[in-house]
Design a protein around this motif. Sequence first.
Motif, PDB file in Angstrom:
ATOM      1  N   VAL A   1       1.005  -1.121   0.116  1.00  0.00           N
ATOM      2  CA  VAL A   1      -0.176   0.061   0.050  1.00  0.00           C
ATOM      3  C   VAL A   1       0.821   1.223  -0.014  1.00  0.00           C
ATOM      4  CG1 VAL A   1      -1.797   1.460   1.316  1.00  0.00           C
ATOM      5  CG2 VAL A   1      -1.666  -1.289   1.333  1.00  0.00           C
ATOM      6  N   VAL A   2       0.511   2.198  -0.902  1.00  0.00           N
ATOM      7  CA  VAL A   2       1.542   3.445  -0.888  1.00  0.00           C
ATOM      8  C   VAL A   2       0.440   4.449  -0.709  1.00  0.00           C
ATOM      9  CG1 VAL A   2       2.842   4.703  -2.565  1.00  0.00           C
ATOM     10  CG2 VAL A   2       3.124   2.256  -2.758  1.00  0.00           C
ATOM     11  N   TYR A   3       1.272   5.447   0.042  1.00  0.00           N
ATOM     12  CA  TYR A   3       0.330   6.590   0.027  1.00  0.00           C
ATOM     13  C   TYR A   3       0.766   7.595  -0.695  1.00  0.00           C
ATOM     14  CZ  TYR A   3      -1.066  11.277   2.312  1.00  0.00           C
ATOM     15  OH  TYR A   3      -1.695  12.445   2.348  1.00  0.00           O
ATOM     16  N   LEU A   4      -0.021   8.148  -1.704  1.00  0.00           N
ATOM     17  CA  LEU A   4       0.263   9.417  -2.642  1.00  0.00           C
ATOM     18  C   LEU A   4      -0.248  10.691  -2.129  1.00  0.00           C
ATOM     19  CD1 LEU A   4       1.568   9.592  -5.421  1.00  0.00           C
ATOM     20  CD2 LEU A   4      -0.516   9.253  -6.442  1.00  0.00           C
ATOM     21  N   PRO A   5       0.674  11.524  -1.669  1.00  0.00           N
ATOM     22  CA  PRO A   5       0.073  12.544  -0.888  1.00  0.00           C
ATOM     23  C   PRO A   5      -0.231  13.738  -1.693  1.00  0.00           C
ATOM     24  CG  PRO A   5       2.648  12.723  -1.151  1.00  0.00           C
ATOM     25  CD  PRO A   5       2.228  11.168  -1.611  1.00  0.00           C
ATOM     26  N   ARG A   6      -0.952  14.559  -1.180  1.00  0.00           N
ATOM     27  CA  ARG A   6      -1.564  15.825  -2.026  1.00  0.00           C
ATOM     28  C   ARG A   6      -1.070  16.753  -1.030  1.00  0.00           C
ATOM     29  NH1 ARG A   6      -6.436  14.130  -5.137  1.00  0.00           N
ATOM     30  NH2 ARG A   6      -6.900  16.336  -5.245  1.00  0.00           N
ATOM     31  N   TYR A   7      -0.692  17.800  -1.768  1.00  0.00           N
ATOM     32  CA  TYR A   7      -0.241  19.010  -1.139  1.00  0.00           C
ATOM     33  C   TYR A   7      -1.318  20.379  -1.273  1.00  0.00           C
ATOM     34  CZ  TYR A   7       3.901  16.373  -1.032  1.00  0.00           C
ATOM     35  OH  TYR A   7       4.943  15.345  -0.587  1.00  0.00           O
TER      36      TYR A   7
ATOM     37  N   TYR B   1      12.014   7.145  -7.858  1.00  0.00           N
ATOM     38  CA  TYR B   1      12.091   6.464  -6.541  1.00  0.00           C
ATOM     39  C   TYR B   1      11.297   5.186  -6.555  1.00  0.00           C
ATOM     40  CZ  TYR B   1      11.468   5.510  -1.849  1.00  0.00           C
ATOM     41  OH  TYR B   1      11.489   4.996  -0.529  1.00  0.00           O
ATOM     42  N   LEU B   2      10.284   5.020  -7.230  1.00  0.00           N
ATOM     43  CA  LEU B   2       9.562   3.541  -7.187  1.00  0.00           C
ATOM     44  C   LEU B   2      10.425   2.577  -7.446  1.00  0.00           C
ATOM     45  CD1 LEU B   2       5.986   4.810  -8.203  1.00  0.00           C
ATOM     46  CD2 LEU B   2       6.851   3.825  -5.972  1.00  0.00           C
ATOM     47  N   GLN B   3      11.180   2.744  -8.667  1.00  0.00           N
ATOM     48  CA  GLN B   3      11.897   1.837  -9.361  1.00  0.00           C
ATOM     49  C   GLN B   3      13.156   1.453  -8.407  1.00  0.00           C
ATOM     50  OE1 GLN B   3      13.878   2.768 -12.891  1.00  0.00           O
ATOM     51  NE2 GLN B   3      14.848   0.683 -13.069  1.00  0.00           N
ATOM     52  N   ARG B   4      13.712   2.343  -7.665  1.00  0.00           N
ATOM     53  CA  ARG B   4      14.830   2.502  -6.619  1.00  0.00           C
ATOM     54  C   ARG B   4      14.456   1.554  -5.515  1.00  0.00           C
ATOM     55  NH1 ARG B   4      15.655   7.330  -6.266  1.00  0.00           N
ATOM     56  NH2 ARG B   4      15.142   7.803  -4.171  1.00  0.00           N
TER      57      ARG B   4
ATOM     58  N   PRO C   1       7.320  22.730  -8.913  1.00  0.00           N
ATOM     59  CA  PRO C   1       6.384  21.982  -7.866  1.00  0.00           C
ATOM     60  C   PRO C   1       6.127  20.420  -8.637  1.00  0.00           C
ATOM     61  CG  PRO C   1       4.915  23.417  -9.150  1.00  0.00           C
ATOM     62  CD  PRO C   1       6.651  23.734  -9.540  1.00  0.00           C
ATOM     63  N   PHE C   2       5.932  19.345  -7.615  1.00  0.00           N
ATOM     64  CA  PHE C   2       5.708  18.029  -8.114  1.00  0.00           C
ATOM     65  C   PHE C   2       4.292  17.798  -8.103  1.00  0.00           C
ATOM     66  CE2 PHE C   2       9.929  16.446  -6.348  1.00  0.00           C
ATOM     67  CZ  PHE C   2      10.588  16.998  -7.613  1.00  0.00           C
TER      68      PHE C   2
ATOM     69  N   PRO D   1       7.878  12.332   1.671  1.00  0.00           N
ATOM     70  CA  PRO D   1       9.218  12.757   1.896  1.00  0.00           C
ATOM     71  C   PRO D   1       9.911  12.807   0.645  1.00  0.00           C
ATOM     72  CG  PRO D   1       9.187  11.147   3.467  1.00  0.00           C
ATOM     73  CD  PRO D   1       7.874  10.876   2.623  1.00  0.00           C
ATOM     74  N   PHE D   2       9.420  12.109  -0.418  1.00  0.00           N
ATOM     75  CA  PHE D   2      10.100  11.965  -1.980  1.00  0.00           C
ATOM     76  C   PHE D   2       9.383  12.897  -2.797  1.00  0.00           C
ATOM     77  CE2 PHE D   2      10.784   8.180   0.745  1.00  0.00           C
ATOM     78  CZ  PHE D   2      11.951   8.077   1.073  1.00  0.00           C
ATOM     79  N   LEU D   3       8.154  13.445  -2.572  1.00  0.00           N
ATOM     80  CA  LEU D   3       7.473  14.406  -3.615  1.00  0.00           C
ATOM     81  C   LEU D   3       7.368  15.624  -2.950  1.00  0.00           C
ATOM     82  CD1 LEU D   3       4.669  11.872  -4.775  1.00  0.00           C
ATOM     83  CD2 LEU D   3       6.701  12.557  -5.937  1.00  0.00           C
ATOM     84  N   GLN D   4       8.320  16.065  -2.019  1.00  0.00           N
ATOM     85  CA  GLN D   4       8.445  17.576  -1.532  1.00  0.00           C
ATOM     86  C   GLN D   4       9.594  17.812  -2.450  1.00  0.00           C
ATOM     87  OE1 GLN D   4       8.769  17.117   2.661  1.00  0.00           O
ATOM     88  NE2 GLN D   4       6.450  17.194   2.889  1.00  0.00           N
ATOM     89  N   PRO D   5       9.410  18.758  -3.397  1.00  0.00           N
ATOM     90  CA  PRO D   5      10.590  19.477  -4.353  1.00  0.00           C
ATOM     91  C   PRO D   5      11.437  20.618  -3.406  1.00  0.00           C
ATOM     92  CG  PRO D   5       8.664  20.627  -4.956  1.00  0.00           C
ATOM     93  CD  PRO D   5       8.388  19.376  -3.940  1.00  0.00           C
ATOM     94  N   GLN D   6      12.965  20.303  -3.521  1.00  0.00           N
ATOM     95  CA  GLN D   6      13.715  21.205  -2.966  1.00  0.00           C
ATOM     96  C   GLN D   6      13.708  22.829  -3.594  1.00  0.00           C
ATOM     97  OE1 GLN D   6      17.549  19.579  -3.308  1.00  0.00           O
ATOM     98  NE2 GLN D   6      17.353  17.735  -1.850  1.00  0.00           N
TER      99      GLN D   6
END
Length: 363
Positions: free
Chosen positions: A269-275, A337-340, A318-319, A308-313
């Motif tokens: 189960v993967v949480y895909l965040p909304r900002y 990230y998913l492939q990694r 924006p992502f 943590p991985f969809l917050q652009p520096q």
Amino acid sequence: MYKLRALLMGVLLLSGGLAALEYTARHAPERLPEEWHPSDPLMGWAPCDHAYLKPGNEALANQSSSAAFGPRVNQLGFRSQIQECAAESIQFVCLGNERVFAPEISEEQTFVGQWNSSVTNQDSKQLVVVNGGMPQGCPLAWQLQVERRAACLNAHWICFVDETTPEADTAIRRGTLFNASGKPEQSVHPLATMEKTEPPTNKPFFMDSVLIRRAIPQLFSLLLGESPDDRATIESSPQLTSRDEIFRALEPLVQLQEQVESHGGRLTVVYLPRYSADPVESQNHQEFSQVLSQFTAAHQLATLDLTPFLQPQDASVPFTNTDGQLTIEGHTQAAAYLQRYFQPSLAGGVSPADQNNAQLPRR
């Protein structure tokens, strides 16, 4: 006399231009602006009287060129131009809602498409990672599609959920019948009864014009200062939900995991965040993530949080858009990230920080 001839010439030129645009819209829609393409709220799917939705090509034996343009759903219920793919080659099944399906961009630009392209030959028609996104995609909707995708049960099923999951579950649950064990047996889409009705024969010919149905509303929207992003933001705002509603919406994941594991597959189960800049919506996102963690821990489901991985520096890149949809950069970031994470041997491994982000169940 000169003014009359000029007026007639102008009318003829305008009529010729409109006729050319109409012909292009009907026979070569790919040459038109993206906003003029025929809208499809079901994203290539069609209403169904037993599994809520089914691939659109099963409902329309003779699609028009305009209907065939855009996302396609193959016989297994995956977004792909490859209508007859080999199920034995599929290693990862990505399930989700319209954010995973991403009808607003090409198949190759989605994170699923980018991930698949990175592990297959560019000229190959083989599918290793498939896109199982769908309208109102939620665990209940995926459970209803298991029979169609039974040949892929030995793969790794990755289920993307977000704050809209309970809302989608409620909409589908209204027309669903469950057996004594709580397993869905039949689900009727609200539009399924209208699918078999004959189209009216006395419909004025001009009402079938693509220009009238698509271009003119776009023109009025521009004159009124509206934009698609403004409308999408209003329509896609997730609603506040209780803990019980979230648990009910996630419950079919338990049955889905049992079915997948019984065939040698896995489920994550993967949480895909909304900002959102709105503090109320931001709090809603945080609460959903916490309840999701409680549910997956209680049922020993492997979980991954992409927050943590969809917050652009860089804030200028924006992502996600204002309506929560991933941008092209967001899809690229998610794919990498998913492939990694899921294929570390092909992507150079996963860092300890990445591994700590996953909540893996104890077996």
